[in-house]
Design a protein around this motif. Structure first.
Motif, PDB file in Angstrom:
ATOM      1  N   LEU A   1      42.981 -21.125 -37.978  1.00 19.12           N
ATOM      2  CA  LEU A   1      43.326 -22.528 -38.217  1.00 19.12           C
ATOM      3  C   LEU A   1      44.659 -22.878 -37.566  1.00 19.12           C
ATOM      4  CD1 LEU A   1      42.297 -22.889 -41.983  1.00 19.12           C
ATOM      5  CD2 LEU A   1      40.995 -23.586 -39.960  1.00 19.12           C
ATOM      6  N   LEU A   2      45.611 -21.943 -37.648  1.00 23.27           N
ATOM      7  CA  LEU A   2      46.903 -22.176 -36.989  1.00 23.27           C
ATOM      8  C   LEU A   2      46.726 -22.357 -35.484  1.00 23.27           C
ATOM      9  CD1 LEU A   2      49.568 -19.817 -38.650  1.00 23.27           C
ATOM     10  CD2 LEU A   2      49.608 -22.323 -38.498  1.00 23.27           C
ATOM     11  N   GLU A   3      45.872 -21.527 -34.897  1.00 30.49           N
ATOM     12  CA  GLU A   3      45.638 -21.641 -33.454  1.00 30.49           C
ATOM     13  C   GLU A   3      45.051 -23.002 -33.108  1.00 30.49           C
ATOM     14  OE1 GLU A   3      43.159 -19.129 -30.137  1.00 30.49           O
ATOM     15  OE2 GLU A   3      44.531 -18.084 -31.472  1.00 30.49           O
ATOM     16  N   GLY A   4      44.266 -23.546 -34.028  1.00 25.94           N
ATOM     17  CA  GLY A   4      43.702 -24.872 -33.815  1.00 25.94           C
ATOM     18  C   GLY A   4      44.594 -25.992 -34.312  1.00 25.94           C
ATOM     19  N   ASN A   5      45.811 -25.623 -34.759  1.00 19.08           N
ATOM     20  CA  ASN A   5      46.788 -26.594 -35.262  1.00 19.08           C
ATOM     21  C   ASN A   5      46.225 -27.426 -36.407  1.00 19.08           C
ATOM     22  OD1 ASN A   5      49.401 -27.687 -35.244  1.00 19.08           O
ATOM     23  ND2 ASN A   5      48.754 -29.431 -33.993  1.00 19.08           N
ATOM     24  N   ILE A   6      45.517 -26.754 -37.301  1.00 23.41           N
ATOM     25  CA  ILE A   6      44.961 -27.412 -38.483  1.00 23.41           C
ATOM     26  C   ILE A   6      45.789 -26.997 -39.690  1.00 23.41           C
ATOM     27  CG2 ILE A   6      42.980 -27.545 -40.040  1.00 23.41           C
ATOM     28  CD1 ILE A   6      41.196 -27.104 -37.584  1.00 23.41           C
ATOM     29  N   MET A   7      46.392 -27.977 -40.353  1.00 18.87           N
ATOM     30  CA  MET A   7      47.256 -27.721 -41.497  1.00 18.87           C
ATOM     31  C   MET A   7      46.851 -28.664 -42.635  1.00 18.87           C
ATOM     32  SD  MET A   7      49.775 -25.790 -42.587  1.00 18.87           S
ATOM     33  CE  MET A   7      50.202 -25.035 -41.013  1.00 18.87           C
ATOM     34  N   PRO A   8      46.659 -28.154 -43.847  1.00 15.44           N
ATOM     35  CA  PRO A   8      46.208 -29.008 -44.945  1.00 15.44           C
ATOM     36  C   PRO A   8      47.355 -29.803 -45.561  1.00 15.44           C
ATOM     37  CG  PRO A   8      46.551 -26.788 -45.749  1.00 15.44           C
ATOM     38  CD  PRO A   8      46.822 -26.754 -44.255  1.00 15.44           C
ATOM     39  N   ASP A   9      46.982 -30.828 -46.314  1.00 13.92           N
ATOM     40  CA  ASP A   9      47.965 -31.576 -47.107  1.00 13.92           C
ATOM     41  C   ASP A   9      48.311 -30.817 -48.383  1.00 13.92           C
ATOM     42  OD1 ASP A   9      47.894 -33.979 -45.441  1.00 13.92           O
ATOM     43  OD2 ASP A   9      45.870 -34.232 -46.225  1.00 13.92           O
ATOM     44  N   TYR A  10      47.395 -29.955 -48.795  1.00 16.62           N
ATOM     45  CA  TYR A  10      47.538 -29.268 -50.088  1.00 16.62           C
ATOM     46  C   TYR A  10      46.873 -27.905 -49.968  1.00 16.62           C
ATOM     47  CZ  TYR A  10      46.358 -28.247 -55.036  1.00 16.62           C
ATOM     48  OH  TYR A  10      46.202 -27.665 -56.261  1.00 16.62           O
ATOM     49  N   LEU A  11      47.555 -26.889 -50.466  1.00 11.08           N
ATOM     50  CA  LEU A  11      46.977 -25.552 -50.470  1.00 11.08           C
ATOM     51  C   LEU A  11      47.136 -24.951 -51.854  1.00 11.08           C
ATOM     52  CD1 LEU A  11      45.723 -23.214 -48.751  1.00 11.08           C
ATOM     53  CD2 LEU A  11      48.039 -22.324 -48.517  1.00 11.08           C
ATOM     54  N   ILE A  12      46.039 -24.443 -52.390  1.00 10.26           N
ATOM     55  CA  ILE A  12      46.092 -23.723 -53.656  1.00 10.26           C
ATOM     56  C   ILE A  12      45.367 -22.402 -53.464  1.00 10.26           C
ATOM     57  CG2 ILE A  12      43.999 -24.861 -54.563  1.00 10.26           C
ATOM     58  CD1 ILE A  12      45.348 -24.626 -57.372  1.00 10.26           C
ATOM     59  N   GLY A  13      45.919 -21.364 -54.060  1.00 10.12           N
ATOM     60  CA  GLY A  13      45.303 -20.058 -53.922  1.00 10.12           C
ATOM     61  C   GLY A  13      45.528 -19.201 -55.139  1.00 10.12           C
ATOM     62  N   VAL A  14      44.756 -18.143 -55.190  1.00 10.43           N
ATOM     63  CA  VAL A  14      44.800 -17.192 -56.291  1.00 10.43           C
ATOM     64  C   VAL A  14      45.199 -15.830 -55.744  1.00 10.43           C
ATOM     65  CG1 VAL A  14      43.440 -16.044 -58.076  1.00 10.43           C
ATOM     66  CG2 VAL A  14      42.987 -18.429 -57.515  1.00 10.43           C
ATOM     67  N   SER A  15      46.080 -15.153 -56.436  1.00  3.79           N
ATOM     68  CA  SER A  15      46.414 -13.768 -56.122  1.00  3.79           C
ATOM     69  C   SER A  15      46.813 -13.635 -54.649  1.00  3.79           C
ATOM     70  CB  SER A  15      45.217 -12.879 -56.496  1.00  3.79           C
ATOM     71  OG  SER A  15      45.550 -11.511 -56.439  1.00  3.79           O
ATOM     72  N   ALA A  16      46.235 -12.659 -53.948  1.00  3.57           N
ATOM     73  CA  ALA A  16      46.599 -12.455 -52.542  1.00  3.57           C
ATOM     74  C   ALA A  16      46.239 -13.668 -51.682  1.00  3.57           C
ATOM     75  CB  ALA A  16      45.915 -11.211 -51.997  1.00  3.57           C
ATOM     76  N   GLY A  17      45.310 -14.497 -52.148  1.00  4.33           N
ATOM     77  CA  GLY A  17      44.951 -15.689 -51.390  1.00  4.33           C
ATOM     78  C   GLY A  17      46.166 -16.566 -51.131  1.00  4.33           C
ATOM     79  N   ILE A  18      47.011 -16.757 -52.151  1.00  2.00           N
ATOM     80  CA  ILE A  18      48.202 -17.579 -51.964  1.00  2.00           C
ATOM     81  C   ILE A  18      49.382 -16.737 -51.511  1.00  2.00           C
ATOM     82  CG2 ILE A  18      48.931 -17.475 -54.382  1.00  2.00           C
ATOM     83  CD1 ILE A  18      49.261 -20.436 -51.931  1.00  2.00           C
ATOM     84  N   ALA A  19      49.445 -15.470 -51.931  1.00  2.27           N
ATOM     85  CA  ALA A  19      50.539 -14.607 -51.483  1.00  2.27           C
ATOM     86  C   ALA A  19      50.517 -14.452 -49.962  1.00  2.27           C
ATOM     87  CB  ALA A  19      50.459 -13.241 -52.159  1.00  2.27           C
TER      88      ALA A  19
END
Length: 277
Positions: free
Chosen positions: A18-36
């Motif tokens: 996603l970074l390579e495609g320059n796609i960045m969300p307005d909001y990110l939520i994650g669990v455990s290693a997903g957000i770490a």
């Protein structure tokens, strides 16, 4: 972003695509290693998580039973090494870039008193990552964390895939990144007798652990139904390639990262169109 300990290297591959495609969300939520791991996406540091795991997963300072028996650590993972030495010295995390991220970022933790998920804003300048440690705190493998006077462990116990929270926060277009294949079914935890004894003073948490598998499987069914209706997008691995939650083999970790990266790259145009960007 779902958790899964070191299996979340798949999610890191997705984020790097996603970074390579320059796609960045307005909001990110994650669990455990997903957000770490996810914060390295928001700090725009591609392949940082891959470098961390490929370098230090085999290192006893990073994880191993000796850490769990250390009375000053009490976790399978070396907490100071993983959450302080690596991001602040060895493979630096870019706190300034993370602070510049204009959106909202939250982590999920499970409240032991209520057995329910609490959602907390991830601090942009916490160099000890206490919240990120708490959301990763797998039962029996981590100590209990106390935040704002409440006891917490792994957010995945109460809310493994927090898509509802994203909608509650006003998101109307969701990308859900999973770490298990689509045909995966969680089974009841074989260590429930030990969990009941260890956390007997927290009956609501024990109940959440007892119901975790059924709740998780139902959540996945609902997510896939929403996907079929075009209400959200899902990226999931077709295989975890034998990578375990505590995988030490750098080659296997690299291959699973590559699977996530390729999955994102192949769908960049679809994702851009979906988000209207």
């Amino acid at each position: 972003m779902e958790g899964g300990a070191l299996r979340a290297i798949f999610s890191s591959g997705v984020c790097d695509g996603l970074l390579e495609g320059n796609i960045m969300p307005d909001y990110l939520i994650g669990v455990s290693a997903g957000i770490a791991y996810g914060v390295s996406y928001l700090s725009r540091q591609p392949r940082r998580n891959l470098e961390v795991l490929a370098t230090y997963a085999p290192d006893r300072r990073y994880m191993g039973m000796h850490n769990l028996t250390d009375k000053d650590n009490r976790s399978y993972f070396g907490l100071k090494f993983a959450y302080d030495t690596i991001p602040n010295e060895l493979i630096p995390f870019d706190y300034d870039a993370f602070a510049a991220y204009p959106g909202q970022v939250e982590a999920v933790v499970t409240n032991l008193n209520t057995g329910r998920a609490d959602y907390m804003e991830v601090s942009r300048q916490d160099r000890h990552s206490e919240l990120l440690q708490a959301t990763c705190a797998m039962p029996l493998m981590f100590p209990i964390y106390h935040l704002n006077g409440q006891p917490y462990l792994d957010g995945g116990v109460a809310d493994s895939i927090p898509w509802r929270r994203a909608m509650d926060q006003g998101c109307d277009r969701l990308l859900v990144v999973m770490t298990h294949p689509r045909d995966y079914q969680r089974r009841p935890d074989k260590l429930m007798p030990l969990i009941r004894r260890t956390y007997r003073e927290y009956p609501n948490f024990v109940s959440a652990m007892e119901n975790r598998a059924e709740r998780y499987n139902q959540e996945r069914e609902e997510i896939f139904e929403l996907e079929r209706r075009g209400k959200l997008l899902v990226i999931a691995p077709d295989s975890t390639m034998g990578v375990s939650r505590t995988e030490r083999n750098p080659k296997k970790l690299r291959l699973l990262w590559a699977k996530g990266y390729q999955a994102a790259i192949e769908r960049l145009e679809e994702i851009r169109s979906y988000f209207g960007s």
